[in-house]
Design a protein around this motif. Sequence first.
Motif, mmCIF file in Angstrom:
data_model
loop_
_atom_site.group_PDB
_atom_site.id
_atom_site.type_symbol
_atom_site.label_atom_id
_atom_site.label_comp_id
_atom_site.label_asym_id
_atom_site.label_seq_id
_atom_site.Cartn_x
_atom_site.Cartn_y
_atom_site.Cartn_z
ATOM 1 N N MET A 33 0.980 -1.332 0.078
ATOM 2 C CA MET A 33 -0.065 0.010 0.039
ATOM 3 C C MET A 33 0.749 1.279 -0.051
ATOM 4 S SD MET A 33 -3.065 -1.071 -0.152
ATOM 5 C CE MET A 33 -3.677 0.478 0.028
ATOM 6 N N ASP A 34 1.946 1.227 0.635
ATOM 7 C CA ASP A 34 2.721 2.350 0.658
ATOM 8 C C ASP A 34 3.508 2.678 -0.681
ATOM 9 O OD1 ASP A 34 2.440 2.606 3.322
ATOM 10 O OD2 ASP A 34 4.233 1.473 3.842
ATOM 11 N N GLN A 35 3.493 1.665 -1.676
ATOM 12 C CA GLN A 35 4.103 1.902 -3.105
ATOM 13 C C GLN A 35 3.016 1.891 -4.072
ATOM 14 O OE1 GLN A 35 7.495 -0.984 -3.712
ATOM 15 N NE2 GLN A 35 6.579 -2.167 -1.821
ATOM 16 N N ASP A 93 0.497 3.796 -4.884
ATOM 17 C CA ASP A 93 0.090 5.183 -5.471
ATOM 18 C C ASP A 93 1.210 5.526 -6.578
ATOM 19 O OD1 ASP A 93 -1.971 5.470 -4.029
ATOM 20 O OD2 ASP A 93 -1.199 6.937 -2.541
ATOM 21 N N SER A 94 2.489 5.014 -6.503
ATOM 22 C CA SER A 94 3.679 5.495 -7.254
ATOM 23 C C SER A 94 3.405 4.527 -8.594
ATOM 24 C CB SER A 94 5.018 5.306 -6.691
ATOM 25 O OG SER A 94 5.063 4.095 -6.369
ATOM 26 N N GLY A 127 -1.200 5.497 -9.578
ATOM 27 C CA GLY A 127 -1.912 6.834 -9.115
ATOM 28 C C GLY A 127 -2.629 6.569 -7.717
ATOM 29 N N GLU A 128 -2.875 8.089 -7.301
ATOM 30 C CA GLU A 128 -3.658 7.877 -6.117
ATOM 31 C C GLU A 128 -5.107 7.572 -5.906
ATOM 32 O OE1 GLU A 128 -3.058 11.844 -4.293
ATOM 33 O OE2 GLU A 128 -0.818 11.626 -4.366
ATOM 34 N N ASP A 129 -5.788 7.954 -7.293
ATOM 35 C CA ASP A 129 -7.300 7.618 -7.359
ATOM 36 C C ASP A 129 -7.226 6.268 -8.227
ATOM 37 O OD1 ASP A 129 -7.841 10.135 -6.268
ATOM 38 O OD2 ASP A 129 -7.610 11.114 -8.098
ATOM 39 N N LEU A 130 -7.770 5.117 -7.395
ATOM 40 C CA LEU A 130 -7.892 4.103 -7.856
ATOM 41 C C LEU A 130 -9.352 3.914 -8.704
ATOM 42 C CD1 LEU A 130 -6.793 1.593 -4.856
ATOM 43 C CD2 LEU A 130 -5.673 2.455 -6.972
#
Length: 741
Positions: free
Chosen positions: A351-353, A355-356, A359-362
């Motif tokens: 989960m920490d990775q 977004d990279s 992206g932030e919006d799944l």
Amino acid sequence: MTARGRGEATRREPVLERPESLFDIRLDARDRSAPPPVDAPRRAARAKTAKPAPDPKPAEPRRGRADPPQKSRESSRPARRRRRGSLVFGLIKWGLILGVWAVLALAGVIAWEASKLPPMQTLMIPKRPPTVTVQAADGKTLATRGDMGGVAVPIGELPPYLPKAFVAIEDQRFFSHFGLDPEGLARALVTNLTSRRLRQGGSTLTQQLAKNLFLTQERTASRKVQELVLALWLEHKFTKAEILDLYLNRVYFGAGAYGVEAAAQRYFGKSARQVTLAEAAMLAGLVNSPSRLAPTRNLKGAQARAGLVLAAMRQQGLITPEMASTALARPAQLSRAGMPDSSGYVADWVMDQLDSFVGEDLPGDVTVRTTVDAGLQQAAEKALDDTLAKSGGKFGVGQGALVVLDTDGGVKALIGGRNYADSQYNRAVTARRQPGSAFKPFIYLTAIEHGLTPETVREDGPIQLKGWRPENSTHEYRGPVTLTQALALSLNTVSVRLTLEVGPKAVVATAKRLGITSPLDPNPSIALGTSEVSVLELAGAYVPFATGGIGVIPHVIDVVKGADGKVLYQRNISGPGRVMDPAYAAMMNHMMMETLASGTARRADLPGWEAAGKTGTSQDYRDAWFVGYTARYVTAVWLGNDDSSPTKKASGANLPVEIWSRVMKTAHQGVPVAELPGGLRSYGFGGAGYGAPGGSLLPPESLPDDRPPAVVGQMPPPPQPEQPMTIDRWFAETFLGAKRQ
């Protein structure tokens, strides 16, 4: 003559009689000014023929106001009836009036509360928060993350008895009411009034869904009215099956689980598609009081509530008596697979990775397939837990961490602590500790790259520079030793001399090139591993030794897919490429294989495999390390305490080596044997394997365990390195010449 004399006649006063009739001043018909009634002649005729009435008893003299005549019982009863009828009529009339006003008031309140809601034509079902399912390399679910805690499962894919269980215990008239159940509401009202406390809510499944979708959990009259309005809208907008589908996938089940899938995974370690009748009854019973009945804290209470659900289902004909009896005989049990385990560390790191990568919006629910081997993850967790349970108290060790990488840098197992349920702090990724002698391979590699060989001799003796005197763990010195001997025995004085020769900056550059990412101080203290690193990056920096010089980037995410199966990310990064000359990798493997054969890691046990590695112990026995590898896997183990307090002489040579051996045996089961690049077998020297007699190149003598170094001070400028030597020349002089003799 007087009057008396004339006859003595007495005077008599007149006496008047007082007949009652003379004092009767009541009016009769003759006194009226109006003409007599029309039927007066007939009344007169009847009076003549009628018998004379007996004389009435003389009435007592009246004093003051005349009393009204008494009424007979016969004449008073109709009056009472008339008064009673008037009272009932009045009550009904005022009841109707008050009822109309109450309806108007209720309509006004409903209208007022409805005005606070968004316009119904614009009202939409809130988007369900996305759930991230973290899978092992084989597709097995390791953990789920997200606000809901589980993915949505269509109602058609659930066992038929699962939704029936919710209807039976929560809203048995669900399929017949219009969103509000008047009978259930009245029953709840009576129950609450008789018990003088709130025991039943009377809410339908539709009302509960409306609350979960649009409202807060506060209990106020305003929220209840809004809940009713929204329930009516839901009933108008959706079918019963759709309402039940939405409800099952959003209701809270306790322990952070929202929706039946999350709850089934959390409590039973399986999908909601596979739950039994007993498990379905337990899930249905939880929504009444999820915090109090969560099986993780109140298994008996959850089982008792499940019994009530089964009884309700049987009474309503939703299941047969035989099905109910079977389920009651074998109540649902909490699955060990549903308990938080070490996979939580993997999931948190994912989960920490994430977004990279996407992206932030799944876009919705996503599935992340990792490189983790689920079986190896469990074996590593058990090895760490068993060892600490057995010997942690003896050695004063409270925590541990472990990472297993394949030679591509993929994480096959990651343990961030002794117990994830107790502490979610990831000691394998986040924590940074002093590696001690486990950092020395980077010093020796730098020396070899500057022209030295494994057979280069250096002095193991006292060294003193401006008050600093680094010593070996035994406080003894061996005199001239080869680099192979010095590394295998973890001689601190030789490591310091090499660092002075090549320079601390060169050592730092080598470590960075191989994969160390933490800040490293380019000072002489680096010779003894005083700069802090993480377990993950140290394991990754050892991989080039196992691959013959190819560097890697440790990673855990392999593929990310959306709910529709669309690939959102797929790993195709190969890594930094070659970071070490194959000849130097071969020399380093030769030296670190000796560490397992007869050095500080001689307790390592991996029969049949060429293995190499290095132990490490920081100052005051605060950290104990072992990083070992084969041509297939690299495993790094750290033990210590979170507060950096000293252990009871736990060193890299004891507990970490024991854990490493257990994990690596599991990792290599069924894996074809492969030699390390530059190993003895690669050059025609069979050897007996490491960790077994006959594999050592060192004299068969008693060797010390790895121990912590002394305090480090300021260092003098390093001397010039020797001339470089090629790999062919080294092997020819070291092995071929010795063989011809």
